[in-house]
Design a protein around this motif. Structure first.
Motif, PDB file in Angstrom:
ATOM      1  N   LYS A 180       2.388   6.162  -2.653  1.00 37.45           N
ATOM      2  CA  LYS A 180       1.440   5.049  -2.560  1.00 37.45           C
ATOM      3  C   LYS A 180       1.111   4.531  -3.950  1.00 37.45           C
ATOM      4  O   LYS A 180       1.280   5.230  -4.934  1.00 37.45           O
ATOM      5  CB  LYS A 180       0.164   5.503  -1.852  1.00 37.45           C
ATOM      6  N   LYS A 202       5.201  -1.154   2.936  1.00 38.97           N
ATOM      7  CA  LYS A 202       4.116  -1.307   3.910  1.00 38.97           C
ATOM      8  C   LYS A 202       2.862  -1.826   3.220  1.00 38.97           C
ATOM      9  O   LYS A 202       2.485  -1.353   2.150  1.00 38.97           O
ATOM     10  CB  LYS A 202       3.838   0.041   4.577  1.00 38.97           C
ATOM     11  N   TRP A 203       2.247  -2.823   3.851  1.00 37.53           N
ATOM     12  CA  TRP A 203       0.972  -3.321   3.379  1.00 37.53           C
ATOM     13  C   TRP A 203      -0.144  -2.606   4.159  1.00 37.53           C
ATOM     14  O   TRP A 203      -0.271  -1.407   4.064  1.00 37.53           O
ATOM     15  CB  TRP A 203       0.933  -4.840   3.542  1.00 37.53           C
ATOM     16  N   GLU A 204      -0.922  -3.309   4.936  1.00 31.96           N
ATOM     17  CA  GLU A 204      -1.926  -2.641   5.770  1.00 31.96           C
ATOM     18  C   GLU A 204      -1.250  -2.173   7.065  1.00 31.96           C
ATOM     19  O   GLU A 204      -0.857  -1.032   7.189  1.00 31.96           O
ATOM     20  CB  GLU A 204      -3.096  -3.590   6.047  1.00 31.96           C
ATOM     21  N   ASP A 205      -1.098  -3.085   8.002  1.00 32.74           N
ATOM     22  CA  ASP A 205      -0.418  -2.763   9.260  1.00 32.74           C
ATOM     23  C   ASP A 205       1.004  -3.317   9.312  1.00 32.74           C
ATOM     24  O   ASP A 205       1.801  -2.916  10.154  1.00 32.74           O
ATOM     25  CB  ASP A 205      -1.217  -3.314  10.444  1.00 32.74           C
ATOM     26  N   LYS A 224       0.811  -1.214   0.000  1.00 27.94           N
ATOM     27  CA  LYS A 224       0.000   0.000   0.000  1.00 27.94           C
ATOM     28  C   LYS A 224       0.849   1.272   0.000  1.00 27.94           C
ATOM     29  O   LYS A 224       0.368   2.340  -0.392  1.00 27.94           O
ATOM     30  CB  LYS A 224      -0.921   0.009   1.226  1.00 27.94           C
TER      31      LYS A 224
END
Length: 268
Positions: free
Chosen positions: A268, A80-83, A27
């Protein structure tokens, strides 16, 4: 290859624990460059074959070699993905000294009488890979524990006015657990607090801890691109002592305060 296998295993454990979607598109990406400036204290103790009498204990100190202040670069990249996030880093700490030593010195089984001029070069190159997970996140505040695997290349070279010269190098691998805190104080101003501490194992004896406080200021933003100015202060302690039986290779430094300036590009 075994070391990289351990790193891969840690990442797989992280995938299992956090359920991180490593096989989906990230992300967010970010790249950081920072330059560090500060005072350093410590020593390099280099025996020959771990033998007693082949080194002066906890000498020479950096101040004896004319080294009081150093500066060095640090590069970091984060996916970074979600968290969940993975980061990669390269820290190139290199500094030189030249001074007359004020005492008789033995190093690596060579004798240097008082008044000998020593020219030295020290290198600590840290290759870092790690991952973290934001266990708490709001619009303004986030908390993320981290785990980093670091491979350190250490090198020490010297030449003396009595015509003796030499070099010593070795490598060690270590792990650090940490905590990253971030808080948005104003719409384009965040403050960050990052701490790290070494995990001990049976192979070598060492300690390694750091803390940094950063001001993260957005200076440019367009659509999904962001450029941030980084300003901060911190401190670091590192000590390495191997497992030689009688007299160990022993290096130590305290680096504080560390003043930090750099930039971050995020998209992003």
């Amino acid at each position: 290859m075994k070391k990289f296998g351990k790193i891969a295993l840690c990442l797989l454990i992280g995938q299992t624990i956090y359920g991180a979607p490593l096989f989906t598109a990230p992300k967010e990406y970010s790249f950081r460059y920072m330059h560090y400036f500060g005072n350093i204290e410590g020593f390099v103790q280099i025996p020959r074959g771990g033998q007693f009498g082949s080194t002066t204990v906890e000498k020479p100190e950096f101040s004896d070699l004319g080294i009081d202040n150093i500066n060095y670069p640090d590069f970091r990249a984060t996916i970074k993905w979600e968290d969940f996030f993975i980061n990669f880093g390269l820290e190139y700490k290199s500094f030189k000294g030249s001074n007359q030593i004020g005492y008789d010195l033995t190093s690596h089984n060579f004798f240097f009488p008082k008044g000998t001029t020593m020219d030295t070069k020290h290198e600590y190159i840290n290759y870092r890979i790690g991952f973290g997970y934001e266990i708490f996140e709001t619009e303004k505040f986030s908390v993320a524990p981290t785990l980093d695997i670091i491979m350190t290349d250490f090198a020490y070279k010297y030449s003396a006015s009595n015509k003796i010269s030499g070099a010593r190098k070795f490598r060690w691998t270590s792990a650090q657990v940490g905590l990253n805190l971030s808080y948005e104080l104003l719409p384009k101003y965040r403050i960050e607090l990052n701490t790290k501490a070494a995990i001990f194992n049976l192979d070598k004896l060492r300690s390694w801890g750091s803390i940094e406080f950063l001001n993260n200021i957005t200076v440019y933003e367009y659509e999904k691109n962001q450029l941030n100015l980084l300003l901060g202060i911190g401190a670091e302690h590192i000590e390495f002592r191997d497992r030689q039986r009688d007299r160990q290779n022993h290096v130590k430094h305290n680096f504080a305060p560390i003043y930090k300036v750099g930039f971050e590009y995020k998209f992003k």
